[in-house]
Design an enzyme around this catalytic site. Structure first.
Site, PDB file in Angstrom:
ATOM      1  N   PRO A   1       0.790  -1.246   0.000  1.00  0.00           N
ATOM      2  CG  PRO A   1       0.011  -0.951   2.182  1.00  0.00           C
ATOM      3  CD  PRO A   1       0.787  -1.908   1.321  1.00  0.00           C
ATOM      4  CB  CYS A   2       3.175   2.837  -2.394  1.00  0.00           C
ATOM      5  SG  CYS A   2       2.352   2.650  -3.974  1.00  0.00           S
TER       6      CYS A   2
END
Lengths: 209, 176
Positions: free
Chosen positions: A178-179
């Site tokens: 989850p950047c």
């Protein structure tokens, strides 16, 4: 008189026209069979498929070690596959079954019923500090955000804020890693591989669920 | 970008999408519709296996036809082995062409050609292979390959014309 350099060619092809009977359906079946055979004989280095999502069509690619790439349409799926061919292996086929689990988990995620991914990932496209950052990202809880500076600190290099930005911008596994939960210190979104709207959509989805 | 393309190989998926139809036509011409599927599968599985070793910039279609040629021969030989002599051969549907298709005669026409003529016609006209390479595949001279191709075309043309006259006769008196 015709100026066709090989007047016989068109004629011969018309003789052979019956060979085209039901060619397309036959090829579709043969492609599926090839994907199956390749999987069984371990000759398929990368399997891929696409899935529809609220942030556009996503490309999912997997080696026998795990999922190696998730790509937004914005990244151009053909270019992404070409890069995989150049850097990992050209033995690539559209073979959906290897990505059934990933497709299902993504569907649940976009429906708001899944908060964590339980998938085996192949991180071989990332190295060094970038890999460090990516491994840290899943620790940012669903629905929360962290600043680039916070991630730099957590990854053990408080001064490497810019490098965290690069790591996020080159994340080969967006959404799953989850950047999108990494934002600027002033609270603004910052850049995103899938475009700012995709990042906004993901954060909005997580905030609502 | 252009230098990058020159130095790289397409994902195999693109090879299947771009060349799959041609290879299937070739296999059908050599083996008939039914056995062509197996030969196609063998060809592309072998090609996938060997793909990383194919030199960048190689003629992919010629490479595939070479593999298909060998796989088709394997099938012809296996078919011959399977065909054990029996006292009363069971009635068999033609292995070439789809039953009931109006073009069955044409498949039969292709099937009636001697193997070398069939191969020469398929490799030259369907796959675009030059006769020099076809000669190498068939173990004959380019001239012999060219002759086989020309003879094959002549035989096909004759078969088509016979059929056309039959169709013409049978449709006599019908209102179009």
């Amino acid at each position: 008189m015709t100026v066709d350099p090989s007047p016989g060619h068109t004629e011969v092809l018309s003789f052979l026209e019956p060979l085209n009977v039901a060619l397309e359906p036959a090829l579709a079946g043969l492609h599926a069979r090839l994907a199956r055979d390749a999987q069984l004989t371990h000759t398929l280095d990368i399997a891929y498929r696409t899935v529809d999502s609220p942030v556009g069509k996503l490309l999912l690619a997997a080696t026998d070690r795990g999922i190696i790439r998730v790509a937004f349409e914005l990244e151009n799926h053909d270019s992404v596959l070409q890069l995989l061919a150049d850097t990992v292996s050209p033995r690539i086929l559209e073979a959906p079954s290897r990505l059934d689990d990933a497709a299902r988990e993504l569907e649940e995620y976009f429906a708001g019923t899944r908060r964590d991914f339980d998938l085996i990932l192949d991180f071989r496209l990332s190295r060094g500090f970038r890999l460090n950052v990516l491994r840290h990202l899943p620790r940012i809880p669903y629905g929360n955000t962290a600043s680039y500076a916070q991630v730099a600190q957590a990854a053990g290099s408080p001064n490497a804020v810019r490098a965290v930005g690069t790591a996020c911008a080159t994340n080969p596994l967006p959404v799953i890693v989850p950047c999108h939960r990494v934002v600027k210190s002033d609270g603004s979104f910052g850049g995103y591989l899938g475009g700012p709207e995709a990042k906004r959509a993901l954060l909005t989805l997580e905030a609502a669920a | 970008m252009e230098t990058g393309q020159a130095a790289s190989k397409k994902p195999f998926e693109a090879v299947v999408r771009e060349r799959g139809a041609t290879v299937l036509r070739v296999c059908r011409a050599i083996l008939g519709v039914h056995d062509a599927d197996d030969a196609w599968s063998d060809t592309f599985l072998a090609a996938l296996q060997a793909y990383p070793d194919l030199p960048v910039g190689a003629n992919v279609e010629a490479w595939l036809v070479t593999i298909a040629h060998r796989k088709c021969i394997d099938h012809l030989r296996a078919g011959a082995r399977r065909a054990l002599p029996v006292e009363q051969p069971p009635e068999q549907p033609t292995r070439l062409g789809l039953p009931g298709e109006r073009d069955t005669e044409l498949f039969d026409a292709v099937a009636q050609l001697p193997p070398k003529q069939r191969q020469a016609v398929a490799y030259h006209f369907l796959a675009g292979l030059p006769y020099k390479e076809i000669g190498a595949l068939l173990g004959s001279s380019p001239e012999a390959a060219r002759r086989a191709g020309a003879d094959g075309v002549k035989a096909l043309r004759a078969a088509i014309q016979t059929r056309a006259s039959l169709v013409h006769l049978s449709s006599k008196g019908e209102i179009q």
